[in-house]
Each structure stands twice: as structure tokens, then as C-alpha cells.
Design a protein around this motif. Sequence first.
Motif, mmCIF file in Angstrom:
data_model
loop_
_atom_site.group_PDB
_atom_site.id
_atom_site.type_symbol
_atom_site.label_atom_id
_atom_site.label_comp_id
_atom_site.label_asym_id
_atom_site.label_seq_id
_atom_site.Cartn_x
_atom_site.Cartn_y
_atom_site.Cartn_z
ATOM 1 N N GLN A 83 27.029 22.638 -4.275
ATOM 2 C CA GLN A 83 27.240 22.088 -5.625
ATOM 3 C C GLN A 83 28.618 22.384 -6.196
ATOM 4 O O GLN A 83 29.100 21.646 -7.058
ATOM 5 N N PHE A 84 29.280 23.431 -5.724
ATOM 6 C CA PHE A 84 30.617 23.710 -6.266
ATOM 7 C C PHE A 84 31.609 22.586 -5.935
ATOM 8 O O PHE A 84 32.614 22.426 -6.621
ATOM 9 N N GLN A 85 31.297 21.809 -4.916
ATOM 10 C CA GLN A 85 32.191 20.698 -4.570
ATOM 11 C C GLN A 85 32.332 19.699 -5.726
ATOM 12 O O GLN A 85 33.374 19.073 -5.911
ATOM 13 N N LEU A 86 31.257 19.580 -6.497
ATOM 14 C CA LEU A 86 31.350 18.685 -7.660
ATOM 15 C C LEU A 86 32.287 19.292 -8.712
ATOM 16 O O LEU A 86 33.067 18.573 -9.338
ATOM 17 N N ASN A 87 32.206 20.608 -8.894
ATOM 18 C CA ASN A 87 33.140 21.265 -9.819
ATOM 19 C C ASN A 87 34.586 20.985 -9.405
ATOM 20 O O ASN A 87 35.456 20.728 -10.244
ATOM 21 N N ILE A 88 34.818 21.032 -8.108
ATOM 22 C CA ILE A 88 36.176 20.790 -7.604
ATOM 23 C C ILE A 88 36.611 19.357 -7.947
ATOM 24 O O ILE A 88 37.703 19.135 -8.451
ATOM 25 N N ALA A 89 35.732 18.403 -7.684
ATOM 26 C CA ALA A 89 36.082 16.997 -7.940
ATOM 27 C C ALA A 89 36.393 16.765 -9.422
ATOM 28 O O ALA A 89 37.364 16.087 -9.775
ATOM 29 N N ILE A 90 35.570 17.357 -10.278
ATOM 30 C CA ILE A 90 35.770 17.160 -11.729
ATOM 31 C C ILE A 90 37.060 17.836 -12.182
ATOM 32 O O ILE A 90 37.880 17.239 -12.893
ATOM 33 N N ALA A 91 37.270 19.070 -11.732
ATOM 34 C CA ALA A 91 38.492 19.788 -12.129
ATOM 35 C C ALA A 91 39.729 19.021 -11.667
ATOM 36 O O ALA A 91 40.720 18.915 -12.407
ATOM 37 N N LEU A 92 39.664 18.463 -10.462
ATOM 38 C CA LEU A 92 40.833 17.725 -9.958
ATOM 39 C C LEU A 92 41.070 16.430 -10.741
ATOM 40 O O LEU A 92 42.206 16.073 -11.031
ATOM 41 N N GLY A 93 39.994 15.737 -11.079
ATOM 42 C CA GLY A 93 40.135 14.498 -11.870
ATOM 43 C C GLY A 93 40.816 14.795 -13.198
ATOM 44 O O GLY A 93 41.731 14.081 -13.639
#
Length: 253
Positions: A83-93
Motif C-alpha cells: 500500500q505504500f506504493q500509492l503514497n509514493i504515487a500521490i506524493a510524486l503527483g
Amino acid sequence: MYKIPANTVFIGKNLISVPECHSTNVLAAQMSAKADVPEGTIIITDHQTAGKGQRGNVWVSEQHMNLTFSLVLRPHFLRAQDQFQLNIAIALGLADVLTRLVGESAVRIKWPNDLLINNKKVCGVLIENQIKGAVIVQSIVGIGLNVNQQTFSFAQASSLANELQTQLDLADVLNKLLEKLEVRYLQLRAGHIAEMHAAYTQQLYQRHEAHQFANDEGSFVGTIDGVDDAGRLRITRADGEQLFSIKEVRYLD
Ligand code: BTN
């Protein structure tokens, strides 16, 4: 006032704007529990009366000045353990939009996903996942971006207007955010996590610098190296590298 973004495939195509609510995250969860809310739905308000922050904190945002919204995602392709992968995607966006506005050197991601400009927090993210079995069936991604607010009760908080010395149009900023969030979400869905993990690490606040932290045992000096696949912060101390989950460590400076 907010318009459906023209340059996205699904994010923001269903845009629900309410003048006031307790918390857009709570409202999004309630709406999706009751009705069929399409993936990519945005619930946005000009005023939250009980905005939720991380670690049980409140999120306070001046009425009409900032962006406070929640995005409904259904990342069925992600295992609960990833689930942390979603955090990464959002932070990068989010970082992509801020970088376009203020330049790369001013923008940092403070683990797990605060966005800083010139070392001041301009944006907070609260992701609430609903997990069934081994997969994430729904994520409510709550985003609070300080856009035009000028005064803050915390010295370490700021806004785009303060950092850019100019006011911005909220609807324009929202549209850019939705576009970049969609690009990063689709990149995640396509499985490009290694590249995203590297980009996240590259922009990590205090990486490779010695700083003060605190855990249950007291304060210590350490150097952030990055995050592991589970999203734990990797800090090297005098006694070697340790991994910390969100509740296990605090930044002291
Ligand atoms: C944090 O940094 O503590 C996270 C803040 C998240 C705030 C946003 S504002 C929109 C959405 N609704 C909420 O109640 N919280 C998030």
C-alpha cells in the motif's frame, strides 16, 4: 467554480463540490458506502469544520483560501502489503505540480507524504485504505494544499502564495493537480514502481544529512537513507541502519 478537468481520463470527471463539510475524507467514505461512486471521483469543499490530519491531528485550513479535497481510488491491483506504493504515487503527483511552480530544488517530500517548499509544509495527505483479503479495494486520498493562505499558526507551515509571492487561481491549481495525480497513478498501475520509488527517494527531505529524531527510547542523531518497500523510513545511526514505521519515529529538527 471548479470545472471538470479536460486533460484527465477519469480523475475528477465526477467532481462533487460542497460549500462546507466536516471532512471530505469522511464525506467520501460515507458517499461511497451508500452509492456507486465512480473511481476518480473528487469531493471538494471550501470549508472543513473537522478536517482530519495524520496521526489523529486536525487539519485546519482558512475558508476559500486553499484546496481541501478527497479523491476516491480503487487500486485493486495493489496488494495490502504494497500500500505504500500509492503514497509514493500521490506524493510524486503533488511534487510534480509544485516543482513546475517553484522549481525542483525548492520541493521536498517529507516522509511519508508531506510536501515542503523551502523546508516549509504546504501540503498534507491522508490516505485511508479499505482492505479486503489481500487487496486494497478502496482508497480515499485526502489532500490539503495551502494555496493562498498567508498566515499560519505554525512557523513551519506555508502556502504557494507565500513562497511564490503571488496569489493563484484555485481551480487552475486543482486541474494541474488532478492531471499529475492521474499520470502518476497510471504509472503505478502500469507497474513502474522501481522508477517511482527512485524518484520519491531522490526528493526525500533530509536525505543523506545528519539530523535529530526521537523514538520511544529518546532522541538520537541519524541520517535518512530512503524507505523500504513497506514504506518504513531507513535511518542510519551510530549503531547501524534501522527501520521505522510512522508511529515509531518523530523528526526533531
Ligand atoms: C496531514 O498532513 O496531517 C494530512 C492532512 C490531510 C488534510 C486533507 S484536507 C482534505 C482531506 N479531508 C480531511 O479531513 N483531511 C484531508
